[in-house]
Every structure is written in structure tokens, then in C-alpha cells.
Design a protein around this motif. Structure first.
Motif, short mmCIF file in Angstrom:
data_model
loop_
_atom_site.label_atom_id
_atom_site.label_comp_id
_atom_site.label_asym_id
_atom_site.label_seq_id
_atom_site.Cartn_x
_atom_site.Cartn_y
_atom_site.Cartn_z
N MET A 53 6.52 -1.34 -3.12
CA MET A 53 7.08 -0.22 -2.78
C MET A 53 8.53 -0.48 -2.29
SD MET A 53 5.56 2.74 -0.19
CE MET A 53 5.50 1.65 1.21
N VAL B 272 5.14 2.47 -6.22
CA VAL B 272 3.82 2.24 -5.64
C VAL B 272 2.59 2.10 -6.91
CG1 VAL B 272 2.07 3.41 -4.41
CG2 VAL B 272 4.44 3.37 -3.86
N ASN B 273 1.55 1.23 -7.08
CA ASN B 273 1.08 1.00 -8.27
C ASN B 273 -0.49 1.81 -7.87
OD1 ASN B 273 -0.06 0.20 -10.59
ND2 ASN B 273 -1.28 -1.73 -9.57
N LYS C 198 -2.61 -1.96 1.06
CA LYS C 198 -3.12 -0.99 0.12
C LYS C 198 -3.01 0.38 1.28
CE LYS C 198 -6.24 -3.85 -2.54
NZ LYS C 198 -7.23 -4.16 -2.82
N PHE D 280 7.02 3.48 4.65
CA PHE D 280 5.48 4.10 4.39
C PHE D 280 5.82 5.62 4.65
CE2 PHE D 280 1.79 5.65 6.15
CZ PHE D 280 0.78 5.57 5.20
N VAL E 218 -4.06 2.93 -3.52
CA VAL E 218 -2.77 2.46 -4.21
C VAL E 218 -2.09 1.02 -3.41
CG1 VAL E 218 -1.83 4.79 -4.79
CG2 VAL E 218 -1.32 3.83 -2.55
N GLU E 219 -1.51 0.40 -4.01
CA GLU E 219 -0.99 -0.92 -3.63
C GLU E 219 0.52 -0.77 -3.42
OE1 GLU E 219 -1.39 -5.28 -5.49
OE2 GLU E 219 -0.19 -3.92 -6.82
N LEU E 220 0.92 -1.04 -2.06
CA LEU E 220 2.21 -0.88 -1.39
C LEU E 220 3.11 -1.86 -1.53
CD1 LEU E 220 0.93 1.29 1.55
CD2 LEU E 220 1.72 2.20 -0.65
N LEU F 169 4.77 8.29 -7.12
CA LEU F 169 4.33 6.96 -6.74
C LEU F 169 5.10 6.09 -7.71
CD1 LEU F 169 0.47 7.29 -6.38
CD2 LEU F 169 2.37 7.32 -4.57
N LEU G 36 7.69 7.68 2.14
CA LEU G 36 6.78 7.85 1.20
C LEU G 36 5.76 8.97 1.43
CD1 LEU G 36 5.29 7.38 -1.97
CD2 LEU G 36 3.80 5.57 -0.58
N ASN H 255 8.73 5.20 -6.88
CA ASN H 255 8.83 4.27 -5.46
C ASN H 255 8.34 3.07 -5.47
OD1 ASN H 255 10.53 6.27 -3.67
ND2 ASN H 255 9.02 7.70 -4.63
#
Length: 89
Positions: free
Chosen positions: A53, A28-29, A2, A57, A48-50, A23, A60, A26
Motif C-alpha cells: 500500500m 492494496v491487493n 492484512k 491506513f 486484503v493485503e496492505l 484498492l 485508505l 492505492n
């Protein structure tokens, strides 16, 4: 994994749409989001949850900062563990 994203700047239309668009594009939630207006300043923090993705990182981070600059906002992203370490009492 996260991350915590903060967005700060003058309030205007479309801030949440701009950030959530970057997000979503890409993978990302957004798990949690809180936003408010403080004396005319828009402030938002997101968790956010990655895991899903589809970019790195740092890429992003760059995309969020570029998008934020386009709309006059300061955008920061940190891995959750770093954020927690920095704010531990």
C-alpha cells in the motif's frame, strides 16, 4: 499486514468495481472476497493485503468511506489482528 473490509448497502450496479478501484489505485491487493445479496441488501467482505500500500491506513479508510458514501454503501476496514480479536470465542 492484512485487513478486513466490509461493504453493506442496497444492491446496485458497480459496487465491486468502485471498491476494487480504490484498492487497486492505492496498491492494496484483494486476497479473498465473498459477496451476497440478503433480502435486497448487498453484503461483501474482503481480506486484503496492505504490504504494498502506498498510503497510510487512515487515508485508505477515508478513501473507502468517501467512495462508499458516493454509491450509498457503508464501508468499514479493520486490521486483521483487531478483527480476529473481536471475533474470538
Amino acid at each position: 499486514m492484512k485487513a478486513v473490509i466490509t461493504v453493506i448497502g442496497n444492491d446496485k450496479t458497480g459496487i465491486i468495481a468502485e471498491m476494487s478501484s480504490v484498492l487497486a489505485k492505492n496498491g492494496v491487493n484483494i486476497l479473498d472476497l465473498n459477496q451476497t445479496i440478503l433480502q435486497g441488501y448487498f453484503t461483501m467482505i474482503m481480506v486484503v493485503e496492505l504490504e504494498k500500500m502506498d498510503i497510510g491506513f487512515m487515508e485508505l479508510k477515508d478513501k473507502l468511506q468517501i467512495s462508499g458514501k458516493k454509491i450509498g454503501m457503508s464501508v468499514k476496514i479493520q486490521h486483521e489482528d483487531i478483527f480476529n480479536s473481536m471475533h474470538k470465542i
